[in-house]
Design a protein around this motif. Sequence first.
Motif, PDB file in Angstrom:
ATOM      1  N   MET A 219       0.835  -1.169   0.000  1.00 52.12           N
ATOM      2  CA  MET A 219       0.000   0.000   0.000  1.00 52.12           C
ATOM      3  C   MET A 219       0.882   1.234   0.000  1.00 52.12           C
ATOM      4  SD  MET A 219       0.094   1.612   3.245  1.00 52.12           S
ATOM      5  CE  MET A 219      -1.346   2.559   3.072  1.00 52.12           C
ATOM      6  N   THR A 220       0.376   2.304  -0.553  1.00 55.81           N
ATOM      7  CA  THR A 220       1.133   3.548  -0.639  1.00 55.81           C
ATOM      8  C   THR A 220       0.346   4.657   0.057  1.00 55.81           C
ATOM      9  OG1 THR A 220       2.121   2.892  -2.734  1.00 55.81           O
ATOM     10  CG2 THR A 220       2.163   5.231  -2.225  1.00 55.81           C
ATOM     11  N   GLY A 221       1.071   5.498   0.826  1.00 53.26           N
ATOM     12  CA  GLY A 221       0.428   6.609   1.501  1.00 53.26           C
ATOM     13  C   GLY A 221       1.446   7.535   2.124  1.00 53.26           C
ATOM     14  N   LYS A 222       0.940   8.488   2.904  1.00 52.85           N
ATOM     15  CA  LYS A 222       1.807   9.462   3.586  1.00 52.85           C
ATOM     16  C   LYS A 222       1.943   9.090   5.050  1.00 52.85           C
ATOM     17  CE  LYS A 222       1.887  13.586   0.939  1.00 52.85           C
ATOM     18  NZ  LYS A 222       2.102  14.995   0.984  1.00 52.85           N
ATOM     19  N   VAL A 223       3.157   9.237   5.555  1.00 50.63           N
ATOM     20  CA  VAL A 223       3.431   8.927   6.947  1.00 50.63           C
ATOM     21  C   VAL A 223       2.795   9.990   7.828  1.00 50.63           C
ATOM     22  CG1 VAL A 223       5.238   8.644   8.692  1.00 50.63           C
ATOM     23  CG2 VAL A 223       5.591   7.751   6.377  1.00 50.63           C
ATOM     24  N   LYS A 224       1.964   9.536   8.764  1.00 52.51           N
ATOM     25  CA  LYS A 224       1.367  10.423   9.750  1.00 52.51           C
ATOM     26  C   LYS A 224       2.290  10.506  10.961  1.00 52.51           C
ATOM     27  CE  LYS A 224      -2.955  11.241  12.209  1.00 52.51           C
ATOM     28  NZ  LYS A 224      -4.337  10.749  12.376  1.00 52.51           N
ATOM     29  N   SER A 225       2.856   9.351  11.354  1.00 57.13           N
ATOM     30  CA  SER A 225       3.812   9.325  12.456  1.00 57.13           C
ATOM     31  C   SER A 225       4.666   8.062  12.354  1.00 57.13           C
ATOM     32  CB  SER A 225       3.106   9.366  13.814  1.00 57.13           C
ATOM     33  OG  SER A 225       2.322   8.206  14.003  1.00 57.13           O
ATOM     34  N   ALA A 226       5.868   8.150  12.936  1.00 60.22           N
ATOM     35  CA  ALA A 226       6.780   7.009  12.959  1.00 60.22           C
ATOM     36  C   ALA A 226       7.539   7.018  14.278  1.00 60.22           C
ATOM     37  CB  ALA A 226       7.757   7.087  11.784  1.00 60.22           C
ATOM     38  N   THR A 227       7.633   5.853  14.892  1.00 61.13           N
ATOM     39  CA  THR A 227       8.433   5.681  16.102  1.00 61.13           C
ATOM     40  C   THR A 227       9.395   4.529  15.838  1.00 61.13           C
ATOM     41  OG1 THR A 227       6.961   4.071  17.163  1.00 61.13           O
ATOM     42  CG2 THR A 227       6.481   6.420  17.548  1.00 61.13           C
ATOM     43  N   ALA A 228      10.170   4.183  16.823  1.00 61.05           N
ATOM     44  CA  ALA A 228      11.121   3.084  16.658  1.00 61.05           C
ATOM     45  C   ALA A 228      10.413   1.749  16.439  1.00 61.05           C
ATOM     46  CB  ALA A 228      12.034   3.000  17.873  1.00 61.05           C
ATOM     47  N   ASP A 229       9.141   1.637  16.858  1.00 58.00           N
ATOM     48  CA  ASP A 229       8.460   0.350  16.709  1.00 58.00           C
ATOM     49  C   ASP A 229       7.076   0.400  16.054  1.00 58.00           C
ATOM     50  OD1 ASP A 229       7.124   1.567  18.788  1.00 58.00           O
ATOM     51  OD2 ASP A 229       7.565   0.023  20.257  1.00 58.00           O
ATOM     52  N   SER A 230       6.703   1.570  15.502  1.00 63.16           N
ATOM     53  CA  SER A 230       5.416   1.637  14.801  1.00 63.16           C
ATOM     54  C   SER A 230       5.436   2.689  13.699  1.00 63.16           C
ATOM     55  CB  SER A 230       4.280   1.935  15.777  1.00 63.16           C
ATOM     56  OG  SER A 230       4.359   3.259  16.249  1.00 63.16           O
ATOM     57  N   LEU A 231       4.503   2.512  12.776  1.00 67.67           N
ATOM     58  CA  LEU A 231       4.371   3.412  11.635  1.00 67.67           C
ATOM     59  C   LEU A 231       2.887   3.603  11.370  1.00 67.67           C
ATOM     60  CD1 LEU A 231       5.599   4.854   9.082  1.00 67.67           C
ATOM     61  CD2 LEU A 231       5.412   2.639   7.943  1.00 67.67           C
ATOM     62  N   VAL A 232       2.448   4.864  11.263  1.00 69.51           N
ATOM     63  CA  VAL A 232       1.057   5.162  10.906  1.00 69.51           C
ATOM     64  C   VAL A 232       1.082   5.863   9.555  1.00 69.51           C
ATOM     65  CG1 VAL A 232      -1.086   6.348  11.541  1.00 69.51           C
ATOM     66  CG2 VAL A 232       0.400   5.388  13.334  1.00 69.51           C
ATOM     67  N   VAL A 233       0.377   5.256   8.590  1.00 65.20           N
ATOM     68  CA  VAL A 233       0.343   5.773   7.218  1.00 65.20           C
ATOM     69  C   VAL A 233      -1.106   6.087   6.867  1.00 65.20           C
ATOM     70  CG1 VAL A 233       0.818   5.237   4.790  1.00 65.20           C
ATOM     71  CG2 VAL A 233       2.356   4.401   6.572  1.00 65.20           C
ATOM     72  N   THR A 234      -1.317   7.251   6.244  1.00 62.78           N
ATOM     73  CA  THR A 234      -2.648   7.639   5.792  1.00 62.78           C
ATOM     74  C   THR A 234      -2.753   7.412   4.292  1.00 62.78           C
ATOM     75  OG1 THR A 234      -2.769   9.328   7.520  1.00 62.78           O
ATOM     76  CG2 THR A 234      -4.336   9.523   5.701  1.00 62.78           C
ATOM     77  N   ALA A 235      -3.773   6.639   3.907  1.00 63.65           N
ATOM     78  CA  ALA A 235      -4.046   6.370   2.496  1.00 63.65           C
ATOM     79  C   ALA A 235      -5.554   6.383   2.306  1.00 63.65           C
ATOM     80  CB  ALA A 235      -3.471   5.027   2.082  1.00 63.65           C
ATOM     81  N   ASP A 236      -6.028   7.076   1.309  1.00 66.45           N
ATOM     82  CA  ASP A 236      -7.465   7.180   1.042  1.00 66.45           C
ATOM     83  C   ASP A 236      -8.236   7.638   2.282  1.00 66.45           C
ATOM     84  OD1 ASP A 236      -7.088   6.296  -1.616  1.00 66.45           O
ATOM     85  OD2 ASP A 236      -7.161   4.199  -0.958  1.00 66.45           O
ATOM     86  N   ASN A 237      -7.670   8.627   2.979  1.00 65.04           N
ATOM     87  CA  ASN A 237      -8.284   9.207   4.187  1.00 65.04           C
ATOM     88  C   ASN A 237      -8.476   8.197   5.317  1.00 65.04           C
ATOM     89  OD1 ASN A 237      -8.486  11.866   3.148  1.00 65.04           O
ATOM     90  ND2 ASN A 237     -10.278  11.234   1.979  1.00 65.04           N
ATOM     91  N   LYS A 238      -7.688   7.135   5.323  1.00 63.99           N
ATOM     92  CA  LYS A 238      -7.765   6.118   6.371  1.00 63.99           C
ATOM     93  C   LYS A 238      -6.366   5.891   6.935  1.00 63.99           C
ATOM     94  CE  LYS A 238      -8.924   1.298   7.124  1.00 63.99           C
ATOM     95  NZ  LYS A 238      -9.276   0.019   6.491  1.00 63.99           N
ATOM     96  N   ASP A 239      -6.268   5.891   8.272  1.00 65.41           N
ATOM     97  CA  ASP A 239      -4.984   5.619   8.922  1.00 65.41           C
ATOM     98  C   ASP A 239      -4.782   4.117   9.070  1.00 65.41           C
ATOM     99  OD1 ASP A 239      -4.537   8.318   9.181  1.00 65.41           O
ATOM    100  OD2 ASP A 239      -5.037   8.400  11.310  1.00 65.41           O
ATOM    101  N   MET A 240      -3.589   3.672   8.735  1.00 68.03           N
ATOM    102  CA  MET A 240      -3.216   2.271   8.901  1.00 68.03           C
ATOM    103  C   MET A 240      -1.986   2.228   9.796  1.00 68.03           C
ATOM    104  SD  MET A 240      -3.754   0.873   5.014  1.00 68.03           S
ATOM    105  CE  MET A 240      -3.694  -0.851   5.472  1.00 68.03           C
ATOM    106  N   THR A 241      -2.020   1.407  10.840  1.00 67.04           N
ATOM    107  CA  THR A 241      -0.923   1.308  11.791  1.00 67.04           C
ATOM    108  C   THR A 241      -0.187  -0.008  11.586  1.00 67.04           C
ATOM    109  OG1 THR A 241      -2.148   2.624  13.400  1.00 67.04           O
ATOM    110  CG2 THR A 241      -0.290   1.333  14.233  1.00 67.04           C
ATOM    111  N   PHE A 242       1.127   0.104  11.456  1.00 68.56           N
ATOM    112  CA  PHE A 242       1.983  -1.061  11.235  1.00 68.56           C
ATOM    113  C   PHE A 242       2.976  -1.193  12.381  1.00 68.56           C
ATOM    114  CE2 PHE A 242       0.772   0.672   7.137  1.00 68.56           C
ATOM    115  CZ  PHE A 242       0.304  -0.448   6.462  1.00 68.56           C
TER     116      PHE A 242
END
Length: 83
Positions: A1-24
């Motif tokens: 999936m492709t999107g813009k990073v909303k936030s990043a920490t040493a152990d998580s990543l939140v990406v916004t794509a199609d107006n929806k946040d996805m947490t990895f």
Amino acid sequence: MTGKVKSATADSLVVTADNKDMTFVVSPETKVEAKGAGTATTAAGGGITFNSLVGAGDTVQVTYQEAGATMRATEVRITIKVR
């Protein structure tokens, strides 16, 4: 999936794509591909935190695996780096 990073920490990543946040979940095994990432890692003595490479506003392509309700990022490719 492709999107813009909303936030990043040493152990998580939140990406916004199609107006929806996805947490990895990210780990030391998560591969990061970006221009200059190898140089930055070498300069840091071989170890660098995930959020030193990936930051809010970056456009990324995330490859991940689902494990139950958890999405684990296996690879993060920065396609547009915000300075």
